[in-house]
Motif scaffolding. Structure first.
Motif, PDB file in Angstrom:
ATOM      1  N   GLY A   1      13.779   7.558   3.086  1.00 51.92           N
ATOM      2  CA  GLY A   1      14.602   8.667   3.549  1.00 51.92           C
ATOM      3  C   GLY A   1      14.254  10.000   2.923  1.00 51.92           C
TER       4      GLY A   1
ATOM      5  N   TYR B   1      -2.108   7.491  -2.235  1.00 56.12           N
ATOM      6  CA  TYR B   1      -2.190   6.347  -1.329  1.00 56.12           C
ATOM      7  C   TYR B   1      -2.648   5.113  -2.093  1.00 56.12           C
ATOM      8  CZ  TYR B   1      -7.229   7.362  -1.048  1.00 56.12           C
ATOM      9  OH  TYR B   1      -8.547   7.597  -1.349  1.00 56.12           O
ATOM     10  N   SER B   2      -2.452   3.970  -1.464  1.00 55.07           N
ATOM     11  CA  SER B   2      -2.797   2.689  -2.106  1.00 55.07           C
ATOM     12  C   SER B   2      -2.245   2.627  -3.537  1.00 55.07           C
ATOM     13  CB  SER B   2      -4.311   2.477  -2.097  1.00 55.07           C
ATOM     14  OG  SER B   2      -4.777   2.320  -0.767  1.00 55.07           O
TER      15      SER B   2
ATOM     16  N   TYR C   1       0.829  -1.211   0.000  1.00 59.29           N
ATOM     17  CA  TYR C   1       0.000   0.000   0.000  1.00 59.29           C
ATOM     18  C   TYR C   1       0.863   1.261   0.000  1.00 59.29           C
ATOM     19  CZ  TYR C   1      -3.320  -3.599   0.968  1.00 59.29           C
ATOM     20  OH  TYR C   1      -4.057  -4.749   0.881  1.00 59.29           O
TER      21      TYR C   1
ATOM     22  N   SER D   1       1.191  -5.267  10.977  1.00 54.07           N
ATOM     23  CA  SER D   1       1.233  -5.055  12.434  1.00 54.07           C
ATOM     24  C   SER D   1       1.298  -3.581  12.799  1.00 54.07           C
ATOM     25  CB  SER D   1       2.430  -5.804  13.042  1.00 54.07           C
ATOM     26  OG  SER D   1       2.331  -7.183  12.775  1.00 54.07           O
ATOM     27  N   ALA D   2       0.615  -2.768  11.999  1.00 50.48           N
ATOM     28  CA  ALA D   2       0.518  -1.314  12.211  1.00 50.48           C
ATOM     29  C   ALA D   2       1.834  -0.579  11.977  1.00 50.48           C
ATOM     30  CB  ALA D   2      -0.010  -0.981  13.605  1.00 50.48           C
ATOM     31  N   ILE D   3       2.835  -1.262  11.459  1.00 50.27           N
ATOM     32  CA  ILE D   3       4.134  -0.640  11.215  1.00 50.27           C
ATOM     33  C   ILE D   3       4.180  -0.060   9.807  1.00 50.27           C
ATOM     34  CG2 ILE D   3       6.614  -1.040  11.001  1.00 50.27           C
ATOM     35  CD1 ILE D   3       6.213  -3.345  13.033  1.00 50.27           C
ATOM     36  N   SER D   4       4.497   1.217   9.712  1.00 50.37           N
ATOM     37  CA  SER D   4       4.743   1.856   8.417  1.00 50.37           C
ATOM     38  C   SER D   4       6.182   2.325   8.387  1.00 50.37           C
ATOM     39  CB  SER D   4       3.805   3.045   8.210  1.00 50.37           C
ATOM     40  OG  SER D   4       2.496   2.628   7.900  1.00 50.37           O
TER      41      SER D   4
ATOM     42  N   TYR E   1       3.481   0.064   4.009  1.00 44.90           N
ATOM     43  CA  TYR E   1       2.865  -0.589   5.158  1.00 44.90           C
ATOM     44  C   TYR E   1       3.434  -2.006   5.278  1.00 44.90           C
ATOM     45  CZ  TYR E   1      -0.438  -2.446   8.464  1.00 44.90           C
ATOM     46  OH  TYR E   1      -0.984  -3.025   9.577  1.00 44.90           O
TER      47      TYR E   1
ATOM     48  N   PHE F   1       8.973   4.697   6.542  1.00 48.54           N
ATOM     49  CA  PHE F   1       9.178   5.836   5.658  1.00 48.54           C
ATOM     50  C   PHE F   1      10.502   5.671   4.920  1.00 48.54           C
ATOM     51  CE2 PHE F   1       6.049   9.144   6.705  1.00 48.54           C
ATOM     52  CZ  PHE F   1       5.463   8.597   7.841  1.00 48.54           C
TER      53      PHE F   1
ATOM     54  N   SER G   1       2.307   4.830  -0.202  1.00 49.97           N
ATOM     55  CA  SER G   1       1.731   6.159  -0.185  1.00 49.97           C
ATOM     56  C   SER G   1       2.865   7.171  -0.322  1.00 49.97           C
ATOM     57  CB  SER G   1       0.918   6.413   1.085  1.00 49.97           C
ATOM     58  OG  SER G   1       1.668   6.152   2.253  1.00 49.97           O
TER      59      SER G   1
ATOM     60  N   TYR H   1       8.322  11.953   0.327  1.00 52.64           N
ATOM     61  CA  TYR H   1       8.528  10.731   1.113  1.00 52.64           C
ATOM     62  C   TYR H   1       7.559   9.648   0.659  1.00 52.64           C
ATOM     63  CZ  TYR H   1      11.156  13.622   4.407  1.00 52.64           C
ATOM     64  OH  TYR H   1      12.071  14.464   4.984  1.00 52.64           O
TER      65      TYR H   1
END
Lengths: 126, 110
Positions: free
Chosen positions: B103, B51-52, B34, B96-99, B93, B101, B36, B89
Motif C-alpha cells: 500500500g 530489486y531481487s 524477489y 504466474s506473472a502476478i506482482s 512477485y 504492490f 523490489s 512501494y
C-alpha cells in the motif's frame, strides 16, 4: 534512452470502453515483456496486466480479468490495453512499464519494472 | 486474499536512518518473492530503487539498501536527505506473472 509514452485516456461512462496505447523506444521492444500498472487518485499502485515478448502469453489481475485485453504490435513498438465494461473503480492513472525478468533452473520470474511511462488518466464517471 | 503490508507513514530526521518494511498478510517474505522497492513523488512515475531483495538499480546511491529482516523485506535509508521525502512501494512477485504492490509508505524527512 528508454521512453514509454502512454495515450488514449479520458472521460468514459460506466459500461463504456477505451483503448490505451503505449509507444516504446530506446530498447528492443520485441524482446521485452511489458505491463500496465494503475494508480487510483490518492491511492497506491496496482499491477493490472502483462504480455510476454511475442504477445502469445497474457496475464491479468483478478480485478480486470474478462474485461481488459492486453496486446502488442512489435512492428509498431506499441503496447495496448483494451478496457471494456468499465466501472467507476477503474478510474486511475494507467502506467505502461517495461518488465525485467530473470530465469534460473527453468523458472522465470519478474525481478522489477525497470522503466515507466508518465501515465494516462482514465476517468470513469457518468 | 493475500495482502502486502507496509507502514502507512514514517518519519526520519535529516541525516538519520530509517528502515521501511514489507510483509505478507499470511506467511513470511523471503528472497523467493524477489522483493523490489520503488519511490514515487507526487505527479511523477515510480522509479526503481532495489530489486531481487538487495540489488540497487542503476544510479541509485548506496544510501539505499535492501534486505530480509525476520519475516519481512526491508528498505533501509541511511543519511536521509530532504529529497528522500517520497512514497515508497514494495512489490513481491507471486508467480504466474502476478506482482503484488504494498500500500506504500509515505516518508517524511523533518
Amino acid at each position: 534512452e528508454v521512453q514509454l509514452l502512454e495515450s488514449g485516456g479520458g472521460l468514459v461512462q460506466p459500461g463504456g470502453s477505451v483503448r490505451l496505447s503505449c509507444a516504446a523506444s530506446g530498447f528492443t521492444f520485441s524482446s521485452s515483456a511489458v505491463s500496465w500498472v494503475r494508480q487510483a487518485p490518492g491511492k497506491g499502485l496496482e499491477w493490472v496486466s502483462t504480455v510476454n515478448d511475442v504477445g502469445h502469453a497474457t496475464f491479468y489481475a483478478d480485478s480486470v480479468k474478462g474485461r481488459f485485453t492486453i496486446s502488442r504490435d512489435n512492428y509498431k513498438n506499441t503496447l495496448y490495453l483494451q478496457m471494456d465494461s468499465l466501472r467507476v473503480e477503474d478510474t486511475a492513472l494507467y502506467f505502461c512499464a517495461k518488465d525485467r525478468w530473470d530465469c534460473s533452473g527453468g523458472n522465470c520470474y519478474r525481478v522489477m519494472f525497470d522503466y515507466w511511462g508518465q501515465g494516462t488518466l482514465v476517468t470513469v464517471s457518468s | 486474499q493475500t495482502v502486502v503490508t507496509q507502514e502507512p507513514s514514517f518519519s526520519v530526521s535529516p541525516g538519520g536512518t530509517v528502515t521501511l518494511t514489507c510483509g505478507l498478510s499470511s506467511g513470511s517474505v523471503s528472497t523467493s518473492y524477489y522483493p523490489s522497492w520503488y519511490h514515487q513523488t507526487p505527479g511523477q512515475a515510480p522509479r526503481t530503487l532495489i530489486y531481487s531483495t538487495n540489488t540497487r538499480s542503476s544510479g541509485v546511491p548506496d544510501r539505499f539498501s535492501g534486505s530480509i529482516l525476520g519475516n519481512k523485506a526491508a528498505l533501509t535509508i541511511t543519511g536521509a536527505q530532504a529529497d528522500d521525502e517520497s512514497d515508497y512501494y514494495c512489490v513481491l512477485y507471486m508467480g504466474s506473472a502476478i506482482s503484488l504492490f504494498g500500500g506504500g509508505t509515505k516518508l517524511t524527512v523533518l
